[in-house]
Design a protein around this motif. Structure first.
Motif, PDB file in Angstrom:
ATOM      1  N   ARG A   1     -27.287 -20.750   0.755  1.00  0.00           N
ATOM      2  CA  ARG A   1     -25.898 -20.572   0.329  1.00  0.00           C
ATOM      3  C   ARG A   1     -25.032 -20.146   1.517  1.00  0.00           C
ATOM      4  O   ARG A   1     -24.664 -18.984   1.655  1.00  0.00           O
ATOM      5  N   PRO A   2     -24.683 -21.082   2.398  1.00  0.00           N
ATOM      6  CA  PRO A   2     -23.805 -20.740   3.519  1.00  0.00           C
ATOM      7  C   PRO A   2     -22.466 -20.216   3.008  1.00  0.00           C
ATOM      8  O   PRO A   2     -21.946 -20.693   1.989  1.00  0.00           O
ATOM      9  N   GLN A   3     -21.913 -19.249   3.719  1.00  0.00           N
ATOM     10  CA  GLN A   3     -20.648 -18.643   3.317  1.00  0.00           C
ATOM     11  C   GLN A   3     -19.559 -18.953   4.342  1.00  0.00           C
ATOM     12  O   GLN A   3     -19.780 -18.840   5.542  1.00  0.00           O
ATOM     13  N   LEU A   4     -18.398 -19.329   3.839  1.00  0.00           N
ATOM     14  CA  LEU A   4     -17.293 -19.673   4.717  1.00  0.00           C
ATOM     15  C   LEU A   4     -16.786 -18.454   5.473  1.00  0.00           C
ATOM     16  O   LEU A   4     -16.464 -18.533   6.664  1.00  0.00           O
ATOM     17  N   TYR A   5     -16.721 -17.319   4.789  1.00  0.00           N
ATOM     18  CA  TYR A   5     -16.152 -16.112   5.382  1.00  0.00           C
ATOM     19  C   TYR A   5     -17.173 -14.980   5.395  1.00  0.00           C
ATOM     20  O   TYR A   5     -18.013 -14.883   4.497  1.00  0.00           O
ATOM     21  N   PRO A   6     -17.094 -14.093   6.386  1.00  0.00           N
ATOM     22  CA  PRO A   6     -17.984 -12.930   6.413  1.00  0.00           C
ATOM     23  C   PRO A   6     -17.755 -12.038   5.198  1.00  0.00           C
ATOM     24  O   PRO A   6     -16.616 -11.873   4.737  1.00  0.00           O
ATOM     25  N   ALA A   7     -18.814 -11.435   4.703  1.00  0.00           N
ATOM     26  CA  ALA A   7     -18.689 -10.522   3.564  1.00  0.00           C
ATOM     27  C   ALA A   7     -17.794  -9.337   3.921  1.00  0.00           C
ATOM     28  O   ALA A   7     -17.168  -8.738   3.034  1.00  0.00           O
TER      29      ALA A   7
ATOM     30  N   LYS B   1     -24.506 -17.661   7.956  1.00  0.00           N
ATOM     31  CA  LYS B   1     -25.837 -18.064   7.479  1.00  0.00           C
ATOM     32  C   LYS B   1     -25.897 -19.569   7.211  1.00  0.00           C
ATOM     33  O   LYS B   1     -26.185 -20.016   6.096  1.00  0.00           O
ATOM     34  N   PRO B   2     -25.626 -20.395   8.229  1.00  0.00           N
ATOM     35  CA  PRO B   2     -25.515 -21.848   8.008  1.00  0.00           C
ATOM     36  C   PRO B   2     -26.794 -22.521   7.540  1.00  0.00           C
ATOM     37  O   PRO B   2     -26.744 -23.580   6.925  1.00  0.00           O
ATOM     38  N   LEU B   3     -27.959 -21.921   7.826  1.00  0.00           N
ATOM     39  CA  LEU B   3     -29.229 -22.543   7.441  1.00  0.00           C
ATOM     40  C   LEU B   3     -29.789 -21.980   6.137  1.00  0.00           C
ATOM     41  O   LEU B   3     -30.884 -22.367   5.712  1.00  0.00           O
TER      42      LEU B   3
END
Length: 852
Positions: free
Chosen positions: A545-551, A540-542
């Motif tokens: 709250r972009p996340q470094l790793y997949p949930a 979710k880069p845009l």
């Protein structure tokens, strides 16, 4: 109506391009080559996502020629997955523009392999041709029709764009090098030069020695095809004459020099062929008649050949025998290949059967006959043939004095006009790097000597991304800034805003865990890259709250071990290991996560990322099926296939035992080896792998080793000089008595500084310095020597007149004069240490700098 005109314009452009290509690159003029490349291109697109596959296929349809088909066929599918059709099209158009200037002066296969090829090594695809032509290479292409002069101008252009600096193993793209960092290690110098040379129509390819035989390290450089043959070039500022660089006097010390091609030309010595590249043995382009030939044949009992025989040349480097490459025997169980005059080992394997064959230095050809069955005895020489038997038993003990003869090197002095131009180019890169270091801070920023200021200026050409991040999330915690400062600087040179945000949110989530770790382990947990793969694009880069790793990576557990087991179980249910259905190469996290099939090392890289996502420090291991995980404060090997902690040095769960080792020289004097000179190792496949088992020094030449009850290999190696290495391999089994080892010619190399060296210090105030380095700050050996001495008070005396002097970095007039009289002196590095009222001196490579 406008759309009709636009369509007509596009069709007209396509037709004009098709007409512009030389006939050997068209479907009509060379149908066999075109059809072969097109089939390979379509196969290469088979594993890509549907949208990308469609876009690349449209390029093949719009440009039905060998050039477009080659560009798609011979870029790894992982590179295509990270890139786009528009980037590939930009290279196609740029190559076509070069052809208009130069014409097709080579065979189509040669031109495609060494001029049209986009990537050089393991860097990502980028728009570099278009950018580089706009940044000066177009003028070089147009103004220098002579290929040798064009080569020289390209070298000067590269001097303006990059200064050597040791960096991590993840390759920057040519654009990242030339426009953002202006810095790179040897492989990135290679990438920049080869990319620039190809941009102006000069055939060029990467060459390397994966491991030097006579010193600890490796090296990569470029080869250029001019004057009717392949030539090599290294230091760009000394590139006026090809085949002349800092390692030219060490050619005969090498075992193999590997060059990379794709459609190998006739007459080249091919060691291996892959889907995308052909590994070429280039040693004869360097050593010529001074090379020798290794001839290997094989049979099983009554004459049946060993068709699946693997041949792996090994050299001693960084404490272990290390593989240069692996060569497959042909259908007759035979193989011949060229090597240099230096000593090395061959690991010959078929499945779990192997033989370790020492090859002494020399100039005569070597003939080896491989047999099954065999024993664990050393190979024997019979009537000029070395007989080696493959066995599943342990390897026999080995002792080899490995000699590495030098060769004469006549250093040619470049004309003064070249030296002036090279100094101007170096002055430009120095000014550009200085501009990064002195860039004005925002008015709201902290003081100029603050941690924030250091990180901000370390971003170099990527400063706007960091500034945007700071404005959006400031003030930035000191702990986060320190992780950025202490980590891989390439992260700061390349990370875009979403990745910086994702790292920041990861830091906030795991702040307490990070604070509890040692600095080294903290950096491992924080690093978004596991091995040498590209930086990931966050989830979710845009979003806000972009996340470094997949949930998906997150698991619950009562202990770190339980979380590790559940993580590997979860990954194993979603991903399948099947190399035939996996993309090739190193995949960045965001692409690897979208796959259904991975190869074994892609799965291990993904497993490390998943563990880090759960706050567990982990790192990649070269041992098959293995990663390393920090569990309860201890680094342990973890087998991702069996999903358990394991010790690769033993097959059972038995306890380890201690074994004493006593080491002395031939006179009985006790010896204390450095940690790099001895290690405990296992054998797997074609290699020896050092393992994390402790060898502690107890004093007076006595060592205590923790070994498995079944025994383990002990490797000892040391450099007597850059012309001689001594290597020992012993099987170390449990026992009550000391295991005694006598070492021959163990070196002690500090010598009293001679008058000529001391004269170079004349007029220099050395007060306050215990160490002096006489060198050239632009040369790798000087740079690495300074790094090795970072805990000393070191005065660097430079022979360059274009430096900015400081208290610890000055010019020695006598040293500069010596370098001006003979340019080869700029390749020397002399280290002096204060010993009372005198100086001890050592001249040589950084890796053999002796202990005090």
């Amino acid at each position: 109506m406008p759309r009709i005109w636009l369509l007509a314009l596009v069709l007209l452009l396509v037709c004009s391009l098709l007409e512009a290509l030389p006939a050997p690159l068209t479907a009509e003029g060379n149908p066999t080559l075109y059809q072969s490349l097109r089939e390979n291109a379509l196969d290469n697109l088979s594993l890509l996502p549907r949208a990308q596959k469609r876009d690349y296929t449209r390029l093949l349809e719009r440009y039905p020629d060998a050039l477009m088909a080659y560009l798609i066929a011979y870029e790894p599918d992982s590179n295509l997955a990270m890139s786009s059709a528009s980037v590939l099209l930009s290279h196609y158009l740029a190559v076509d523009e070069v052809l208009k200037h130069t014409g097709l002066n080579y065979s189509p296969e040669f031109f495609l392999s060494y001029v049209a090829k986009i990537t050089v090594s393991d860097e990502p695809i980028s728009f570099y041709r278009r950018n580089f032509l706009e940044d000066g290479l177009s003028e070089i292409l147009q103004n220098y029709p002579d290929e040798t002069e064009r080569y020289r101008q390209v070298a000067l252009w590269c001097v303006e764009k990059l200064r050597f600096q040791p960096t991590s193993g993840r390759d920057q793209s040519p654009i990242d090098i030339a426009e953002y960092s202006l810095t790179g290690r040897c492989e990135e110098m290679q990438i920049l030069f080869v990319a620039a040379a190809r941009t102006v129509g000069l055939p060029s390819r990467p060459a390397s020695t994966p491991w030097w035989a006579h010193i600890d390290n490796n090296h990569a450089w470029a080869e250029i095809f001019i004057q009717g043959g392949w030539h090599y070039t290294g230091d760009m500022d000394a590139a006026y004459f090809p085949d002349q660089t800092w390692f030219s006097g060490m050619i005969d010390k090498t075992v193999l020099i590997l060059a990379d091609g794709s459609l190998a030309a006739e007459g080249e010595e091919v060691l291996a062929r892959g889907t995308y590249d052909t590994q070429i043995n280039s040693i004869r382009n360097y050593a010529g008649e001074r090379t020798r030939t290794i001839n290997i044949s094989s049979f099983i009992n009554e004459g049946t050949v060993i068709k699946d025989l693997l041949i792996t040349p090994l050299v001693y480097n960084w404490g272990s025998l290390r593989a240069i490459t692996t060569i497959q025997a042909d259908s007759t169980g035979s193989k011949s290949f060229s090597v240099g005059r230096g000593a090395f080992f061959l690991m010959l394997t078929r499945g779990e059967e192997r033989a370790l064959v020492p090859i002494a230095s020399g100039s005569e050809d070597v003939t080896i006959q491989v047999m099954i069955p065999g024993t664990n005895a050393l190979p024997v020489m019979t009537e000029g043939v070395l007989l080696a038997g493959l066995s599943s038993e342990r390897l026999p003990d080995q002792y080899l004095v490995m000699n590495y003869p030098g060769n004469e090197m006549n250093w040619q002095q470049a004309p003064e006009s070249w030296n002036i131009a090279a100094n101007q180019a170096k002055a430009k890169i120095a000014a550009d790097l200085e501009a990064f270091e002195t860039r004005s801070l925002p008015v709201w920023a902290e003081p100029t000597d603050s941690l924030f200021a250091r990180v901000y200026r370390s971003t170099r050409g990527n400063w706007t991304s960091f500034l945007d991040f700071t404005i959006k999330h400031g003030p930035i915690p000191q702990g986060f800034l320190r992780l950025l400062e202490d980590g891989d600087p390439k992260l700061l040179w390349q990370a875009q805003l979403p990745l910086l945000e994702a790292l920041y949110f990861f830091y906030r989530e795991h702040r307490d865990k990070l604070a509890s770790l040692s600095p080294e382990d903290r950096q491992i947990l924080f690093d978004p890259v596991v091995y040498f793969e590209e930086l990931p694009i966050p989830q979710k880069p845009l979003s806000r709250r972009p996340q470094l790793y997949p949930a998906f990576f997150k698991v619950r557990g009562n202990s770190e071990l339980q979380k590790t087991q559940r993580t590997i179980t979860k990954l194993s249910r979603r991903f399948r290991i099947d190399p035939s259905r996996a993309l090739s190469g190193l995949l960045p996290l965001h692409i690897a996560f979208e796959q259904k099939f991975l190869n074994s090392y892609q799965f291990r890289i993904l497993a490390v990322s998943a563990l880090r996502a759960n706050g567990i420090p982990a790192q990649f291991s070269r041992i098959p099926d293995t990663i390393e995980v920090l569990l309860d404060g201890t680094w342990q090997y973890y087998n991702v296939s069996t999903n358990r902690v394991f010790d690769p040095s033993q097959d059972s769960e038995q306890e380890s035992v201690s074994r004493n080792i006593r080491i002395s020289d031939r006179s009985g004097n006790p010896l204390r080896l450095t940690p790099e000179q001895m290690n405990l190792s296992i054998v797997s496949g074609q290699q020896l792998y050092p393992v994390n088992r402790e060898i502690s020094y107890k004093g007076n030449g006595l060592y205590e080793a923790s070994i498995p009850t079944g025994g383990i290999y002990l490797q000892i190696g040391y450099r007597v000089s850059d012309s001689r290495t001594i290597y020992k391999l012993n099987w170390l089994a449990p026992g009550e008595e000391d295991f005694r080892i006598t070492l021959e010619q163990y070196p002690v190399t500090w010598q009293d500084a001679d008058p000529a060296t001391l004269a170079l210090l004349e007029g220099i105030d050395t007060t306050g310095f215990d160490t002096i380095v006489l060198g050239y700050s632009g040369h790798e050996n000087t740079i690495r020597t300074m790094e090795k001495l970072n805990d000393h008070q070191v005065l660097l005396l430079d022979c360059s007149s274009s430096i900015v002097t400081t208290a610890s970095h000055r010019i020695s007039p006598a040293w500069r004069e010596l370098a001006q009289e003979d340019y080869s002196n700029t390749r020397r590095t002399i280290t002096l240490i204060r010993s009372g009222n005198t100086w001890k001196a050592y001249e040589g490579f950084w890796d053999t700098l002796p202990e005090e």
